[in-house]
Design a protein around this motif. Structure first.
Motif, PDB file in Angstrom:
ATOM      1  N   LYS A  27       0.903  -1.182   0.057  1.00  0.00           N
ATOM      2  CA  LYS A  27       0.091  -0.204  -0.147  1.00  0.00           C
ATOM      3  C   LYS A  27       0.775   1.463  -0.127  1.00  0.00           C
ATOM      4  O   LYS A  27       2.073   1.053   0.406  1.00  0.00           O
ATOM      5  N   ILE A  28       0.414   2.453  -0.385  1.00  0.00           N
ATOM      6  CA  ILE A  28       1.040   3.716  -0.390  1.00  0.00           C
ATOM      7  C   ILE A  28       0.645   4.497   0.796  1.00  0.00           C
ATOM      8  O   ILE A  28      -0.813   4.703   0.859  1.00  0.00           O
ATOM      9  N   LYS A  29       1.580   5.091   1.566  1.00  0.00           N
ATOM     10  CA  LYS A  29       1.201   5.853   2.745  1.00  0.00           C
ATOM     11  C   LYS A  29       2.415   6.994   2.881  1.00  0.00           C
ATOM     12  O   LYS A  29       3.345   6.881   2.432  1.00  0.00           O
ATOM     13  N   TYR A  30       1.703   7.972   3.358  1.00  0.00           N
ATOM     14  CA  TYR A  30       2.622   9.121   3.746  1.00  0.00           C
ATOM     15  C   TYR A  30       3.689   8.703   4.769  1.00  0.00           C
ATOM     16  O   TYR A  30       3.460   8.163   5.809  1.00  0.00           O
ATOM     17  N   CYS A  31       5.159   9.141   4.489  1.00  0.00           N
ATOM     18  CA  CYS A  31       6.107   8.826   5.391  1.00  0.00           C
ATOM     19  C   CYS A  31       6.226   9.944   6.517  1.00  0.00           C
ATOM     20  O   CYS A  31       5.865   9.776   7.572  1.00  0.00           O
ATOM     21  N   ASP A  32       6.934  11.240   5.763  1.00  0.00           N
ATOM     22  CA  ASP A  32       6.988  12.189   6.479  1.00  0.00           C
ATOM     23  C   ASP A  32       7.187  13.429   5.659  1.00  0.00           C
ATOM     24  O   ASP A  32       7.396  13.211   4.453  1.00  0.00           O
ATOM     25  N   SER A  33       7.643  14.658   6.084  1.00  0.00           N
ATOM     26  CA  SER A  33       7.870  15.784   5.383  1.00  0.00           C
ATOM     27  C   SER A  33       9.141  15.534   4.501  1.00  0.00           C
ATOM     28  O   SER A  33       9.376  16.306   3.526  1.00  0.00           O
ATOM     29  N   ASN A  34       9.982  14.753   4.913  1.00  0.00           N
ATOM     30  CA  ASN A  34      11.257  14.619   4.273  1.00  0.00           C
ATOM     31  C   ASN A  34      11.258  13.619   3.270  1.00  0.00           C
ATOM     32  O   ASN A  34      11.673  14.009   1.908  1.00  0.00           O
ATOM     33  N   LYS A  35      10.391  12.452   3.658  1.00  0.00           N
ATOM     34  CA  LYS A  35      10.495  11.345   2.593  1.00  0.00           C
ATOM     35  C   LYS A  35       9.279  11.406   1.422  1.00  0.00           C
ATOM     36  O   LYS A  35       9.210  10.716   0.396  1.00  0.00           O
ATOM     37  N   GLY A  36       8.268  12.182   2.076  1.00  0.00           N
ATOM     38  CA  GLY A  36       7.108  12.273   1.293  1.00  0.00           C
ATOM     39  C   GLY A  36       6.336  10.869   1.509  1.00  0.00           C
ATOM     40  O   GLY A  36       6.265  10.292   2.374  1.00  0.00           O
ATOM     41  N   PHE A  37       5.786  10.358   0.328  1.00  0.00           N
ATOM     42  CA  PHE A  37       5.137   9.069   0.465  1.00  0.00           C
ATOM     43  C   PHE A  37       6.026   7.895  -0.106  1.00  0.00           C
ATOM     44  O   PHE A  37       7.003   8.160  -0.514  1.00  0.00           O
ATOM     45  N   GLY A  38       5.553   6.747   0.691  1.00  0.00           N
ATOM     46  CA  GLY A  38       6.418   5.548   0.393  1.00  0.00           C
ATOM     47  C   GLY A  38       5.675   4.483   0.086  1.00  0.00           C
ATOM     48  O   GLY A  38       4.251   4.448   0.101  1.00  0.00           O
ATOM     49  N   ILE A  39       6.257   3.178  -0.142  1.00  0.00           N
ATOM     50  CA  ILE A  39       5.179   1.795  -0.343  1.00  0.00           C
ATOM     51  C   ILE A  39       5.589   1.051   0.876  1.00  0.00           C
ATOM     52  O   ILE A  39       6.594   0.661   1.083  1.00  0.00           O
ATOM     53  N   PHE A  40       4.528   0.583   1.513  1.00  0.00           N
ATOM     54  CA  PHE A  40       4.692  -0.323   2.717  1.00  0.00           C
ATOM     55  C   PHE A  40       3.912  -1.827   2.433  1.00  0.00           C
ATOM     56  O   PHE A  40       3.200  -1.886   1.720  1.00  0.00           O
ATOM     57  N   ALA A  41       4.467  -2.814   2.998  1.00  0.00           N
ATOM     58  CA  ALA A  41       3.867  -4.003   2.884  1.00  0.00           C
ATOM     59  C   ALA A  41       2.377  -3.807   3.728  1.00  0.00           C
ATOM     60  O   ALA A  41       2.077  -3.292   4.740  1.00  0.00           O
ATOM     61  N   SER A  42       1.414  -4.801   2.933  1.00  0.00           N
ATOM     62  CA  SER A  42       0.027  -4.369   3.499  1.00  0.00           C
ATOM     63  C   SER A  42      -0.484  -5.723   4.064  1.00  0.00           C
ATOM     64  O   SER A  42       0.477  -6.452   4.526  1.00  0.00           O
ATOM     65  N   ASN A  43      -1.446  -5.646   4.602  1.00  0.00           N
ATOM     66  CA  ASN A  43      -1.959  -7.075   5.569  1.00  0.00           C
ATOM     67  C   ASN A  43      -2.049  -8.148   4.439  1.00  0.00           C
ATOM     68  O   ASN A  43      -1.801  -9.385   4.867  1.00  0.00           O
TER      69      ASN A  43
END
Length: 573
Positions: A27-43
């Motif tokens: 899934k795609i979600k917001y990381c922080d102001s430095n990295k912006g969005f990232g891709i993370f493992a989902s359920n």
């Protein structure tokens, strides 16, 4: 109430679904102001294919040339060699940002609007780079982009959209491209589909153009470059910027694969890590993903991902100079850091016998610059690590043994520990030659090819003659002087390496403090520990990390050069 980031993400996910993008194990979600969005493992954790994107969604030069509005204008400029294919994509991003009701709006809204590369530094932040290769490179890049905007973009935007563009939008589009572009190995049949009778080719692309040497398909984000850093200074030219003006292209055709740079929505949200958790590949037939002509993200982990773990890719083995210039971040203690040392061509005009030396440099294919990777120090007189390349010493011996001439000059005993590239030492030998040594080279070559010049000596033969005439001492003295000058430039205004270390120890970045804050009225113990330290911007912190690394490498390579010079003088070679 949903945050602005959550709202943008929701619209983007709907857009991806409409365009047949499949998030299978991520899934795609917001990381922080430095990295912006990232891709993370989902359920719904997947052990294989994590994400599938149809190639039709990629922003490539072919897509721009097919655009109903931009295509005709870009085709004319492209065919006349006025612009390259990278410019086409940067122009596309610029125009689509301005276009009302753009079909790309959900994707464009997700793209960053702030960047950490030196192009966006304040004047004070840029001063932290004074004395480094990046300082001059950034100045040159700003001028090139301004010229490109004035000559090619401003009037075109006004003509197409009846709008006044601005330089900042174009520079942002440039930064978006260089931070997110992938070198995509497209199937030949996708780029050049069979032409049916009475129809034209789908993609108006010249089959003969191509000038990229990179053929990575392992998920490295490489921007059309080979494994050498793209921030190369030749004179005062930055090749990564100059190519945008000279008409160079980043596309290469090899057999059944066409390597094309482009942006791939969704996959381009993967952030960087030295140890990549995933790679990306192209599925032409659909045998792997079930989606023909698609790009997919493939897990590189031996075991299933933990839920919520970020899925990273590797941007390649890049030093901090290139990471900061292109992507706007650095790695402290970067194992792939490197030092650039170069002798400017304009300086050659002021040395004695410059015409003769220029001819000899050309005859030897000598390199006027060299990149010194940190890993070279593992093989030097004062190794800082454990050598990893078994054949390193053997290759060094074979290389220089080819330069023997009459056997009068003894081969150096220190050859196996000499870390500096022979191609660069060849240039320095030639530049440092004295008058009698030049005449000696001429006589040796005349003896070889005959007084009538029946044939031209090879580059190896010219190198052998130069080695026989002058050996290494002059070249190594020249190298020591160049490294001393580089260290003086780096230390001017910022002090020695220890000064940078002290700055980093005393500094904290405001967003670092935020992550330690439990609530507005209650700072954690970690945050309190930071109180009293100097507040610094992330850009300034990145500059100091990069600058300190350059000073460290300069000091270590200078130590190697000075020791090699001592040995060379003692052995009279």
């Amino acid at each position: 109430m949903a945050s602005p980031e959550e709202m943008k993400l929701e619209q983007f996910l709907q857009w991806l679904q409409l365009n047949r993008v499949e998030l299978r194990g991520c899934k795609i979600k917001y990381c922080d102001s430095n990295k912006g969005f990232g891709i993370f493992a989902s359920n719904d954790v997947s052990e294989g294919v994590l994400l599938v994107v149809p190639l039709d969604l990629a922003i490539t030069p072919m897509r721009v040339l097919q655009d109903p509005t931009l295509g005709p204008e870009c085709s004319a400029m492209f065919e006349e060699g006025e612009v390259d294919d990278r410019f086409l994509m940067i122009l596309f991003l610029t125009v689509e940002r301005l276009r009302k009701n753009s079909s790309w709006k959900p994707y464009l809204d997700m793209l960053p609007t702030t960047f950490g590369s030196p192009l966006w530094f304040t004047d004070d932040e840029l001063l932290e780079l004074k004395g480094t290769t990046l300082y001059r490179a950034t100045e040159l890049q700003k001028k090139k982009l301004q010229s490109l905007y004035d000559d090619k973009v401003k009037d075109l935007v006004k003509k197409l959209l009846i709008l006044d563009g601005d330089l900042e939008r174009f520079v942002k589009a440039n930064s978006v491209f260089w931070t997110r572009a992938l070198n995509i190995p497209l199937p030949h049949s996708y780029v050049f589909p069979p032409i049916q009778e009475g129809s034209e080719s789908t993609f108006p692309i010249n089959k003969n153009y191509g000038a990229s040497s990179d053929q990575n398909s392992n998920g490295e984000l490489v921007n059309g470059k080979d494994k050498k850093p793209c921030l190369l200074i030749l004179g005062c030219e930055v090749l990564g910027v100059a190519s945008q003006v000279s008409g160079a292209t980043s596309t290469l055709i090899q057999g059944e694969t066409v390597w094309v740079e482009g942006l791939v929505p969704a996959i381009d949200f993967c952030n960087h890590d030295l140890k990549a958790a995933a790679t990306w590949e192209v599925d032409g037939s659909g045998s792997t993903t079930g989606v023909p002509f698609s790009m997919y993200l493939l897990s590189a982990e031996q075991s299933p991902f933990q839920v919520e773990k970020e899925i990273s890719i590797s941007y390649g083995n890049k030093g901090n100079e290139e990471l900061l210039y292109l992507y706007g971040f650095v790695l402290d203690d970067n194992p792939d850091d490197y030092l650039m040392v170069h002798y400017p061509m304009e300086a050659l005009q002021s040395v004695p016998f410059s015409d003769s030396k220029t001819q000899l440099l050309e005859a030897q294919n000598a390199e006027m610059r060299c990149l010194l990777p940190r890993s070279l120090l593992d093989h030097g007189f004062f190794p800082v690590g454990t050598p990893q390349i078994d054949g390193y010493n053997k290759n060094k011996i074979n290389q220089v043994c080819n330069y023997s001439w009459s056997g009068q000059r003894k081969m150096p005993s220190y050859l196996n520990e000499l870390v500096f590239p022979e191609e660069f030492l060849t240039a320095l030998r030639t530049i440092a030659m004295k008058e009698d040594e030049i005449f000696h080279v001429s006589s040796l070559l005349e003896e070889l090819v005959g007084s009538g010049g029946e044939r031209q000596p090879s580059d190896t033969e010219v190198r052998a003659a130069v080695w026989e005439a002058c050996g290494n001492s002059g070249a190594l003295q020249f190298l020591v002087d160049l490294l001393h000058m580089k260290m003086m430039d780096l230390e001017e205004g910022s002090g020695m390496e220890d000064c940078d270390t002290q700055l980093l120890e005393k500094a904290y970045i405001p967003e670092t403090l935020k992550q330690y804050t439990k609530n507005e009225n209650n700072l954690s113990r970690e945050a309190n520990d930071l109180i009293g330290h100097s507040v610094t911007s992330r850009n300034r912190w990145s500059s100091v990390v990069y600058r300190r690394g350059q000073k460290l490498l300069t000091r270590l390579f200078l130590k190697e050069a000075e020791h090699a010079l001592q040995l060379s003088l003692s052995e009279r070679n």
